[in-house]
Design an enzyme around this catalytic site. Structure first.
Site, PDB file in Angstrom:
ATOM      1  N   ASP B  36       0.828  -1.103  -0.054  1.00 32.00           N
ATOM      2  CA  ASP B  36       0.186  -0.147  -0.022  1.00 32.00           C
ATOM      3  C   ASP B  36       1.011   1.377  -0.023  1.00 32.00           C
ATOM      4  O   ASP B  36       2.058   1.235  -0.168  1.00 32.00           O
ATOM      5  CB  ASP B  36      -1.007   0.041   1.157  1.00 32.00           C
ATOM      6  N   SER B  37       0.300   2.320  -0.022  1.00 32.02           N
ATOM      7  CA  SER B  37       0.914   3.611  -0.039  1.00 32.02           C
ATOM      8  C   SER B  37       2.119   3.701   0.961  1.00 32.02           C
ATOM      9  O   SER B  37       3.237   4.211   0.798  1.00 32.02           O
ATOM     10  CB  SER B  37       0.296   4.909  -0.265  1.00 32.02           C
TER      11      SER B  37
END
Lengths: 419, 77
Positions: B36-37
């Site tokens: 994820d980010s």
């Protein structure tokens, strides 16, 4: 009025990982204390604690891999790991993993911690000091925030109801269970996963409580004898770690799905001392008001209480709580059994109220009061049976669990057989 | 495979918990490797640490795949 029952339990304690594993050892009067291994304790005054025992998962040991993938575990402080492990047990025990959206919307989470990611904060601070702010991990904040057990549990099971967290020092676990029960009563949710977790056995944690003069310091030669509530030779609490989580459920909801019901949450009381940041009010009137408020909430009298799981931390405050109990119980003081399971688990701070509510629930289930170990030479005489060194098999229909925290925050949870 | 690629691959495998053979030239950290980010921020930090370089935020945003990372680091170090 909607009623609230307990349908799932989960424990990670210094005695064992697992509810029955912990409870068996509690009834047996075993101590979870030992030399500190979590960090090098050579610089701190207290060199012993009640640590969670890591292992391969057999014989009650705690195997982190059983509860969280290694790559996820790296991103969180241990208090979140313990919380997720206990929550997984409780949710599985309750058999509550709904796939439908409506059930998920009606299931919430309220798991707190006294201090949260203390060790992560300390270690990250040192890292930043050494290497600068660009080396601070993006997982530092979400891995240390207290409400991130509730957040992680919500994500793991898809529980989309109220997502909340309690922070009231050593009363956290009791407040979480009581407040979660109120959310169900009030109709905000039908099911709540509630409790507390703590992992503060780190250098700054021990140093901080040593500075408050709260920890036992004199038993390096015999750590298992260090936590000795009500004993004349007690010299402070022994730090514990772990988590306790329950699944609370609206009574009709639990009945309709044929859930196993452990006990009913009969009452919940709260109060504040308005006295001192670390010491309880000298006469224990704050604790007494908390207990009385729980009784009033339940529509019960002091004489209805069979067992009290005391706050009893093995500090000077033990006899203050005992005095408050004697005053409240009046003529019935001679018929109640009160014990401090902290004599075995140590003080789990924000998880204490939750694991002790679970022990109270199991006391009701099994009709047995756990012992207060190391109580060899009582500091005061009392008509209250303190279950010294041996469990007491007796009728227990109603049990009260007390938790009192720094800041003068008090909570009492009453549980009992479903009426 | 270059020394840089080996070291980058080791970091990716370690941080994202993926099989080594999944980390191909065109494998996207987010779309193919489950990041994820926040994971990508941490990956970039790990690259900086490993290679003793600084990757500015706007450059970090262009590093989407394993190949991007190897290319950027090879040029920077």
């Amino acid at each position: 009025m909607r009623r609230v029952v307990v349908t799932g339990l989960g424990l990670v304690t210094p005695l064992a990982c697992g509810v029955e594993e912990s409870w068996t050892r509690i009834l047996d009067g075993q101590s979870g204390a030992g030399p500190i291994t979590r960090f090098d304790p050579s610089r701190v005054t207290t060199k012993y604690a009640c640590e969670v025992k890591y292992g391969d998962g057999s014989d009650g040991t705690f195997n982190p891999d059983d509860w969280m993938e290694p790559k996820e575990r790296r991103k969180v402080d241990d208090f979140i790991l313990y919380g997720l492990a206990a929550a997984e047990q409780a949710v599985k025990d309750a058999g509550w993993t709904p796939e439908d959206e409506e059930s998920r919307l009606r299931t919430g989470v309220m798991i707190g911690s006294g201090i949260g990611g203390l060790n992560s904060i300390a270690e990250t601070t040192l890292l930043m000091h050494e290497k600068g702010p660009r080396r601070v991990s993006p997982f530092f904040i979400p891995g240390a925030l207290i409400n991130l057990i509730s957040g992680q549990v919500g994500i793991r099971y898809g529980f989309k109801g109220p997502n909340h967290a309690v922070v009231t020092a050593c009363s956290t676990g009791a407040h979480a269970i009581g407040d979660a029960a109120r959310l169900i009563k009030y109709g905000d949710a039908d099911v709540m996963v509630a409790g507390g977790a703590e992992a503060a056995i780190c250098e700054i944690g021990i140093a901080g409580f040593n500075a408050c003069k709260a920890l036992s310091t004199k038993r390096e030669d015999d750590p298992k004898a260090a936590s000795r509530p009500y004993d004349a030779d007690r010299d402070g609490f022994v730090m514990g770690e772990g988590a306790g989580i329950v699944v609370l459920e609206e009574y009709e909801h639990a009945k309709a799905r044929g859930a196993n019901i452990y006990a009913e949450v009969l009452g919940y009381g709260l109060s504040g001392d308005a006295y001192h940041i670390t010491a309880p009010s000298e006469d224990g009137e704050g604790g007494e008001r908390s207990m009385r408020a729980a009784l009033k909430d339940a529509g019960l009298e002091p004489k209805d209480i069979d067992y009290i799981n005391a706050h009893g931390t093995s500090t000077m405050a033990d006899v203050i709580e005992l005095g408050a109990v004697e005053r409240m119980m009046g003529d019935a003081a001679g018929k109640v059994t009160m014990s401090s399971t902290k004599s075995m688990t140590g003080h789990l701070l924000g998880a204490a109220g939750a694991i002790e509510a679970i022990f109270s629930i199991l006391a009701v289930r099994d009709q047995v009061a756990p012992p207060t170990i190391n109580l060899d030479n009582p500091a005061v005489e009392s008509p209250v049976d303190l279950a010294p060194n041996k469990k007491v098999e007796r009728e227990i229909n109603v049990a009260l669990s007390n938790s009192f925290g720094f800041g003068g925050t008090n909570a009492s949870v009453l549980v009992g057989k479903v009426r | 495979m270059s020394d840089v690629a080996d070291r980058v691959k080791k970091i990716v495998v370690e941080h994202l918990g993926v099989e080594e053979d999944k980390v191909t030239e065109t494998a996207s950290f987010i779309d193919d490797l489950g990041a994820d980010s926040l994971d990508t921020v941490e990956l970039v930090m790990a690259f900086e640490e490993e290679f003793g370089i600084e990757i500015p935020d706007d450059a970090a945003e262009t590093i989407q795949t394993f190949g991007d990372a190897v290319k950027f680091i090879s040029e920077a170090s």
